[in-house]
Design a protein around this motif. Structure first.
Motif, short mmCIF file in Angstrom:
data_model
loop_
_atom_site.label_atom_id
_atom_site.label_comp_id
_atom_site.label_asym_id
_atom_site.label_seq_id
_atom_site.Cartn_x
_atom_site.Cartn_y
_atom_site.Cartn_z
N ALA A 157 -7.90 3.58 -1.64
CA ALA A 157 -7.15 4.38 -0.68
C ALA A 157 -5.64 4.32 -0.91
O ALA A 157 -4.92 5.28 -0.63
N TRP A 158 -5.17 3.18 -1.41
CA TRP A 158 -3.71 3.01 -1.59
C TRP A 158 -3.26 3.18 -3.03
O TRP A 158 -2.15 2.79 -3.39
N GLN A 159 -4.12 3.74 -3.85
CA GLN A 159 -3.78 3.95 -5.26
C GLN A 159 -2.50 4.80 -5.37
O GLN A 159 -2.42 5.90 -4.83
N GLY A 160 -1.50 4.28 -6.07
CA GLY A 160 -0.27 5.01 -6.30
C GLY A 160 0.69 5.08 -5.13
O GLY A 160 1.72 5.75 -5.22
N LYS A 161 0.39 4.39 -4.03
CA LYS A 161 1.27 4.45 -2.86
C LYS A 161 2.31 3.32 -2.91
O LYS A 161 1.98 2.18 -3.21
N THR A 162 3.55 3.67 -2.59
CA THR A 162 4.60 2.66 -2.48
C THR A 162 4.99 2.45 -1.01
O THR A 162 5.72 1.52 -0.69
N HIS A 163 4.49 3.31 -0.11
CA HIS A 163 4.75 3.16 1.32
C HIS A 163 3.46 3.44 2.08
O HIS A 163 2.73 4.38 1.76
N ILE A 164 3.17 2.60 3.09
CA ILE A 164 1.95 2.76 3.88
C ILE A 164 2.29 3.57 5.12
O ILE A 164 3.02 3.10 6.01
N SER A 165 1.76 4.79 5.20
CA SER A 165 2.08 5.68 6.32
C SER A 165 1.29 5.30 7.56
O SER A 165 0.33 4.52 7.51
N GLU A 166 1.65 5.90 8.69
CA GLU A 166 0.94 5.66 9.95
C GLU A 166 -0.51 6.12 9.86
O GLU A 166 -1.42 5.45 10.34
N GLY A 167 -0.74 7.27 9.21
CA GLY A 167 -2.10 7.76 9.04
C GLY A 167 -2.95 6.84 8.19
O GLY A 167 -4.12 6.58 8.49
N ASP A 168 -2.35 6.34 7.10
CA ASP A 168 -3.07 5.39 6.23
C ASP A 168 -3.47 4.15 7.02
O ASP A 168 -4.60 3.66 6.91
N ARG A 169 -2.51 3.62 7.79
CA ARG A 169 -2.75 2.39 8.55
C ARG A 169 -3.87 2.59 9.57
O ARG A 169 -4.79 1.79 9.68
N ARG A 170 -3.81 3.67 10.33
CA ARG A 170 -4.80 3.90 11.39
C ARG A 170 -6.20 4.10 10.81
O ARG A 170 -7.19 3.59 11.35
N THR A 171 -6.29 4.85 9.73
CA THR A 171 -7.60 5.08 9.11
C THR A 171 -8.24 3.77 8.69
O THR A 171 -9.42 3.51 8.94
N VAL A 172 -7.44 2.92 8.05
CA VAL A 172 -7.95 1.63 7.57
C VAL A 172 -8.41 0.76 8.74
O VAL A 172 -9.53 0.22 8.73
N PHE A 173 -7.59 0.63 9.77
CA PHE A 173 -7.90 -0.34 10.82
C PHE A 173 -8.93 0.16 11.82
O PHE A 173 -9.62 -0.66 12.45
N ILE A 174 -9.10 1.45 11.98
CA ILE A 174 -10.23 1.95 12.77
C ILE A 174 -11.54 1.60 12.07
O ILE A 174 -12.49 1.12 12.69
N ALA A 175 -11.58 1.84 10.76
CA ALA A 175 -12.78 1.51 9.99
C ALA A 175 -13.08 0.02 10.04
O ALA A 175 -14.23 -0.41 10.22
#
Length: 448
Positions: A157-175
Motif C-alpha cells: 500500500a505504501w510503495q513509492g510513498k514519501t508521505h502518509i496521507s490521512e486517507g492512507d492512514r484511515r484505510t490501514v487502521f480501519i482494516a
C-alpha cells in the motif's frame, strides 16, 4: 476427539487468535512513529516511542495483579476482554487525538498484562512436560505470522510513498481494527481440557446455585496467586531467567519499533523508504516463523536441550547488530520528518537492511520459544504467576528501551543490547543445567 487432540486444537486456536490480534497490533507498532511523524504538523503532538513506553510501563506494573484477575475470571474471558482493549487502541489512529492516544496506551498496558498471563496459563494447562516444547513452538510460529500479513499490506500500500496521507492512514487502521476484533472473538473456540473438567464443573455448579462459597473460593485463589507471585520473584531460577527476559524486552523494542523507524528515516533508500518498513516487518516475521516452527516441531521433547537454541539466538543477534551498526546512520532513530542524509560506515544497503530484519526475527524466536518452554517446564503448577513475572520483567525493560530510544543514538542502543544479551545467555545456561534438579525437588521457593 481425544484429550491430546483437543489440547493441540486449543493451542492452534490460541495461536491463530493471537495471530489476528497481533497482525493488527504489531503492524500498528511498527508504523506508529512514522505515521505520527506525518501527523505532528497538525494538532496531534503524540510520540510513538512515548506511547510504547507508557504501554510497557503500565504493562509491567499490572503484572502484579494479572494472576489474580486470571484466577478469578479464567483465561478465556481474560483474553477476550483484553482483546477488546487492543482493538480500541488501534482504532484511536483512525482519528487520533493526543489525549485519547495516551489514555488508550494506559488501558492497553493493563490489558496486555492480563492477556499474556492468561496465554501462559492456557498454554501450560494444555501441555505436559513432553509437549510443552512442541506447543510453545507451534504457538510462537502461528503468532509470528502476524508480522507477515500486516506488513505485507503496508509494503504494497505504501510503495513509492514519501508521505502518509490521512486517507492512507484511515484505510490501514480501519482494516487493522477489524482484524484485531476477529482474533478477539476466536478465543471463544478454545475448549476446556478434560483434566480440568471436574474442578471447573464443580465451580460452575456452585455459581449456578448461588453458593456464597464460590465467590469466597475465587477471592482465595486470587490472593493465593498474588502471594505465590511474590514468593516466586525471589527464587534463584526466576532471578537468573529475569536477565534473559530483560534482554528479550530490549530487543523487542528494537525490532518492533526502533528498527522500522530507522529504515523509514534513511533518505538514501529513495522513494522506497516507507514501504521498506513493511518489508522489514515481513522478514522479521519470516525469521520468527521459521525459528518457532523449527524449534517447536523438529526439537520435540527437548531432546537436544534448550541451550543450543539460545546460543544460536545470541550469535544471530550479534551478527545482526554488527551489520546494522555498519549499515544504518547513527541518528536514524531520532530523525525528523525530513529523514537523514547521513550514512554509517558504508552506503546504506536495502538488501542488507532487510537481511538484518530476518536475523532479528530468527534470534528473537530462539530466545522466546526457549523461555516459554522452560517456564512451562519448571512451573507447571504455577504457570500464571511465572508467566506474569516473565512479562513483568520483559515489559519494564521494553518501557525503558522505548524511553531511551527518544534520546540515544543507534550505536549506544546496540551496545546496551550486546551487554545485556551476553549476560542473559549465561544466566539461561545456568537455569537449564539445574532444571532437572529443580523439578525433582518440586515447588520449593526457598532457594535464593
Amino acid at each position: 476427539m481425544s484429550s491430546e487432540s483437543k489440547k493441540l486444537f486449543n493451542i492452534i486456536i490460541l495461536g491463530v487468535a493471537f495471530m489476528f490480534m497481533f497482525t493488527a497490533f504489531q503492524t500498528c507498532g511498527n508504523v506508529a512513529q512514522t505515521v505520527i511523524t506525518n501527523l505532528n504538523s497538525t494538532d496531534f503532538h503524540g510520540s510513538g516511542y512515548t506511547s510504547m513506553a507508557i504501554i510497557y510501563g503500565v504493562f509491567s506494573a499490572s503484572n502484579l495483579i494479572s494472576p489474580s484477575v486470571v484466577a478469578i475470571v479464567g483465561p478465556q474471558i481474560s483474553m477476550f476482554v483484553s482483546g477488546i482493549f487492543y482493538s480500541a487502541y488501534i482504532a484511536v489512529f483512525i482519528q487520533p487525538f493526543t489525549w485519547a492516544f495516551y489514555t488508550a496506551s494506559v488501558f492497553i498496558g493493563i490489558a496486555a498484562a492480563v492477556l499474556w498471563t492468561a496465554q501462559g496459563n492456557c498454554l501450560t494447562i494444555n501441555s505436559d512436560e513432553n509437549t510443552i516444547g512442541r506447543n510453545s513452538g507451534v504457538f510462537w510460529a502461528l503468532l509470528q505470522f502476524s508480522l507477515f500479513f500486516g506488513n505485507l499490506y503496508i509494503y504494497l500500500a505504501w510503495q513509492g510513498k514519501t508521505h502518509i496521507s490521512e486517507g492512507d492512514r484511515r484505510t490501514v487502521f480501519i482494516a487493522l481494527t477489524v482484524i484485531s476484533l476477529v482474533g478477539t472473538v476466536l478465543f471463544f473456540l478454545i475448549r476446556k481440557p478434560e483434566e480440568s473438567n471436574t474442578h471447573e464443573g464443580e465451580d460452575s455448579t456452585n455459581e449456578n446455585l448461588g453458593d456464597a462459597s464460590s465467590s469466597q473460593s475465587k477471592m482465595t485463589r486470587a490472593v493465593d496467586a498474588f502471594k505465590r507471585s511474590m514468593k516466586l520473584c525471589l527464587t534463584k531460577e526466576i532471578l537468573l531467567l529475569s536477565i534473559t527476559t530483560a534482554y528479550t524486552g530490549l530487543e523487542l523494542t528494537f525490532f518492533s519499533g526502533v528498527y522500522g523507524t530507522c529504515i523509514g528515516a534513511v533518505n538514501k533508500f529513495g522513494s522506497d523508504e516507507k514501504s521498506l518498513i513493511g518489508l522489514s516487518g515481513i522478514f522479521i516475521g519470516i525469521g520468527e516463523i521459521l525459528g518457532g516452527g523449527f524449534f517447536g516441531l523438529v526439537n520435540k521433547n527437548n531432546r537436544f536441550g534448550r541451550n543450543p537454541v539460545v546460543i544460536l539466538g545470541i550469535v544471530v543477534h550479534f551478527v545482526a547488530f554488527y551489520l546494522i551498526f555498519f549499515n544504518m546512520p547513527n541518528n536514524a532513530p531520532l530523525a525528523s520528518i525530513e529523514g537523514t542524509n547521513d550514512q554509517a560506515y558504508m552506503n546504506p544497503s536495502k538488501e542488507l537492511a532487510i537481511f538484518c530484519s530476518f536475523l532479528l526475527g530468527l534470534g528473537d524466536s530462539c530466545f522466546n520459544t526457549q523461555l516459554l518452554s522452560i517456564l512451562g517446564f519448571l512451573y507447571s503448577e504455577d504457570s500464571a504467576p511465572a508467566f506474569a513475572i516473565f512479562k513483568f520483567v520483559q515489559s519494564i525493560c521494553a518501557a525503558v528501551a522505548y524511553f531511551y530510544s527518544n534520546y540515544l543514538l543507534l550505536q549506544w542502543q546496540l551496545l546496551i543490547m550486546v551487554v545485556v544479551g551476553f549476560f542473559g545467555t549465561i544466566s539461561f545456561f545456568t537455569v537449564e543445567w539445574e532444571a532437572p534438579a529443580f523439578v525433582a525437588r518440586g515447588s520449593d521457593y526457598s532457594s535464593i
